[in-house]
Structures are given as C-alpha cells and as structure tokens.
Design a protein around this motif. Structure first.
Motif, PDB file in Angstrom:
ATOM      1  N   ASP A  16       0.840  -1.201   0.000  1.00 18.92           N
ATOM      2  CA  ASP A  16       0.000   0.000   0.000  1.00 18.92           C
ATOM      3  C   ASP A  16       0.875   1.251   0.000  1.00 18.92           C
ATOM      4  OD1 ASP A  16      -2.340  -1.520   0.172  1.00 18.92           O
ATOM      5  OD2 ASP A  16      -2.211  -1.602   2.351  1.00 18.92           O
ATOM      6  N   LEU A  17       1.886   1.224   0.849  1.00 20.81           N
ATOM      7  CA  LEU A  17       2.809   2.357   0.938  1.00 20.81           C
ATOM      8  C   LEU A  17       3.493   2.607  -0.404  1.00 20.81           C
ATOM      9  CD1 LEU A  17       4.655   4.305   2.713  1.00 20.81           C
ATOM     10  CD2 LEU A  17       6.227   2.398   2.750  1.00 20.81           C
ATOM     11  N   PHE A  18       3.938   1.504  -0.996  1.00 24.06           N
ATOM     12  CA  PHE A  18       4.677   1.586  -2.247  1.00 24.06           C
ATOM     13  C   PHE A  18       3.808   2.187  -3.349  1.00 24.06           C
ATOM     14  CE2 PHE A  18       7.219  -0.702  -5.603  1.00 24.06           C
ATOM     15  CZ  PHE A  18       8.409  -0.081  -5.288  1.00 24.06           C
ATOM     16  N   MET A  19       2.589   1.666  -3.457  1.00 20.01           N
ATOM     17  CA  MET A  19       1.686   2.137  -4.499  1.00 20.01           C
ATOM     18  C   MET A  19       1.322   3.601  -4.287  1.00 20.01           C
ATOM     19  SD  MET A  19       1.514  -0.272  -6.565  1.00 20.01           S
ATOM     20  CE  MET A  19       0.298   0.458  -7.645  1.00 20.01           C
ATOM     21  N   ARG A  20       1.253   4.008  -3.038  1.00 17.74           N
ATOM     22  CA  ARG A  20       0.918   5.404  -2.744  1.00 17.74           C
ATOM     23  C   ARG A  20       1.952   6.346  -3.354  1.00 17.74           C
ATOM     24  NH1 ARG A  20      -1.436   7.440   2.102  1.00 17.74           N
ATOM     25  NH2 ARG A  20      -1.972   9.618   1.729  1.00 17.74           N
ATOM     26  N   HIS A  21       3.206   5.933  -3.322  1.00 23.37           N
ATOM     27  CA  HIS A  21       4.279   6.770  -3.863  1.00 23.37           C
ATOM     28  C   HIS A  21       4.325   6.738  -5.384  1.00 23.37           C
ATOM     29  CE1 HIS A  21       6.436   8.397  -0.474  1.00 23.37           C
ATOM     30  NE2 HIS A  21       6.360   7.236   0.141  1.00 23.37           N
ATOM     31  N   TYR A  22       3.878   5.614  -5.950  1.00 21.58           N
ATOM     32  CA  TYR A  22       4.110   5.431  -7.383  1.00 21.58           C
ATOM     33  C   TYR A  22       2.847   5.575  -8.225  1.00 21.58           C
ATOM     34  CZ  TYR A  22       8.769   3.876  -6.321  1.00 21.58           C
ATOM     35  OH  TYR A  22      10.062   3.832  -5.897  1.00 21.58           O
ATOM     36  N   GLU A  23       1.677   5.552  -7.571  1.00 24.28           N
ATOM     37  CA  GLU A  23       0.450   5.565  -8.353  1.00 24.28           C
ATOM     38  C   GLU A  23       0.326   6.863  -9.162  1.00 24.28           C
ATOM     39  OE1 GLU A  23      -2.380   7.135  -4.676  1.00 24.28           O
ATOM     40  OE2 GLU A  23      -2.641   5.126  -5.492  1.00 24.28           O
TER      41      GLU A  23
END
Length: 302
Positions: free
Chosen positions: A284-291
C-alpha cells in the motif's frame, strides 16, 4: 553503531544521472530493506557500495572505510549475492561454493553441508545444467556459509520457488540473530515486510522515504469494511477517504491513518453490526508513492 554510511551519493553516466543525493545508514544487527521498481537505481547503488563503480559525488563508508579506495579491506568482511548469478559452466556447483569459501581462507564444511541440505541443492552437477534458481542457490549457500559482518543481497530470491524463499528468510534471520547486518534490495514487498527493521524507498535515483515500517505506515491507508443498522451518510465529506464501495448497509473504503479516529467515530453513530479493519501493507505504501506517476524508466539504470 553505524556499519554503513552513504551520504549524498550521486552517480552520473554522461548526461544521465542514475543516482542523486542518496543517503543510507545501516546499523549493526539490522536488516535494511532497499526497495524500488526495476530501474530505480538499486543495483547501481549496490555496485558503488561494492567498489565496482566510483561515485561521481558523495561519500560511501563501510566499516569506517571508503568503499572505493579501501574496497579490498571492505570485501574481507562482506558477502554479496547478485540477482542474476553467472557461474563457470564446467565446474560443479559444489566446486564453485568451495572456491568462493577458499578465497576467504575458509572451508566451513559443516555449515556448507547444512545449507546444501536446507536449500535441497545437488552440488555434483555442472553449472551449465543449472536453472536460474539453482544458480541462485550456489550464491546463497556460499554467502551464508561465510563469516561476514555485512550481507549485501541484490534481489537474492530471483528464480527461487516459495519453499526456498522461506529457507532464505530463515537464513537472513539467523545471521541477524548473530548480530550481523543485511542490506536486502528487493521489489518483493512481502519479503521486505517480513524481514526488515527499516526500509528505504528509491524512485528514479532519489530516496523518497526512509524509516521503520511503523514510521512509514502513517503514509498508508487502512482498509475498512463496515456493516451498520442504518445507512451511513456524509462519509464522502470527510477528508482522507478513498474508494468508497456500497453494498446495501455494508460499506468498504480506504482511510488515511491520520483520519481513522474521526471516521470511526462518525460511522459508530449508525450502529455498527460488523467492522473489519485490515492494516496497511508495505505494498500500500509503495503504491501510494508510485500511483499515477510516470516511472520514467526508459533508458533507466537498474
């Protein structure tokens, strides 16, 4: 005590800047997760740490020594596993493992045999016959059979099946319990989440976030599923609410961590029958940065 210090590391290839102002610190007995998509700069950073590439700017110290000018001394105390292992095709896997250990002046017979058994590895076959997963096992067995103070692992489980990934994780925890440090570069977020004490996220050659998992989770959203006696109203007026899905008197949505208390207080007015809360994952954290962001990996460096 700090074992590895990277300060304002910058690496350029001609006009292309692969790394810009990267900062990393790893302490004794710590597992540090270094994550980012392919092309973000993970492997380039590791090549600088290993003294394979020279930094354009910045300082890289391992055990208090310069990673470039003192590379020989540094290498005596580190073990390295690359993500794509190339071996001598006419040697057997066992011969390659023995060669790596002899280069360190050791044989570690009992530890080596134990690891060969754990990884379910046949050391008698020629390396040219090995699959990618078996070539990876050679590097992992050799690395974990060594006495090292810092293990640098660059996508180490590439090609391993889930059972062998579990064995790998046990080996990492084992070296940590002995007070050793590990730099684990990965894009497999569940692996990082299981093992790492602290995490650094790199994107397009820049560190965008560093901290413990708990420190980073303040940036993530919690998944909520709630059923109530009465229809919930005005939920979309709250800030920090995302992806509301309605099914009768049941609602599913995501909420930013800092707004969770306000939202639950509001929802409770409608008579909660059932409430499920799923904690945020590193994914979730990762996608938040990359979405919704262009990764910009065309022509990038891994």
């Amino acid at each position: 005590m700090s074992l590895l210090n990277v300060n304002h590391l910058t690496k350029r290839f001609g006009k292309f800047t692969a790394l810009e102002g990267v900062n990393i610190e790893i302490n004794e007995g710590e597992i540090y997760g270094f994550i980012g998509p392919n092309g973000a700069g993970k492997s380039t950073t590791i090549r600088v740490l290993l003294g394979i590439l020279k930094a354009s700017e910045g300082e890289v110290k391992i055990f208090g020594k310069d990673a470039w000018s003192d590379a020989v001394d540094v290498h005596k105390r580190i073990a390295y596993v690359p993500g794509d292992v190339n071996l001598w095709p006419n040697l057997t896997g066992g011969e390659v493992i023995d060669l790596f250990l002899k280069l360190r002046g050791r044989s570690h017979t009992s530890r080596k045999e134990e690891l060969i058994k754990k990884f379910d590895f046949d050391p008698t076959k020629k390396c040219r016959t090995y699959s990618k997963g078996n070539r990876q096992k050679v590097a992992l067995i050799a690395a974990f059979a060594m006495e090292a103070d810092l293990y640098i692992l660059d996508e180490p489980t590439s090609g391993l099946d889930p059972l062998m990934e579990q064995v790998f994780q046990e080996c990492v925890i084992d070296v940590k319990n002995k007070g050793k440090s590990v730099l684990l570069s990965s894009h497999i977020l569940s692996e990082v989440e299981k093992l790492c004490d602290r995490v650094g996220i790199i994107r397009q050659g820049k560190m965008i976030e560093t901290g413990t998992l708990n420190e980073l989770r303040h940036l993530t959203r919690t998944n909520i599923h709630v059923e109530t006696n009465e229809p919930i109203t005005s939920l979309n007026e709250f800030k920090g609410i995302h992806d509301i899905q309605e099914q009768g008197l049941a609602l599913s949505f995501q909420v930013d961590a800092e707004e969770l208390d306000h939202v639950i207080r509001h929802v409770s007015q409608f008579g909660i029958v059932k409430l499920e809360s799923m904690p945020p994952t590193l994914e979730d954290l990762f996608m938040r940065h990359y979405e919704n962001k262009d990764e910009g990996n065309a022509g990038g460096v891994s």
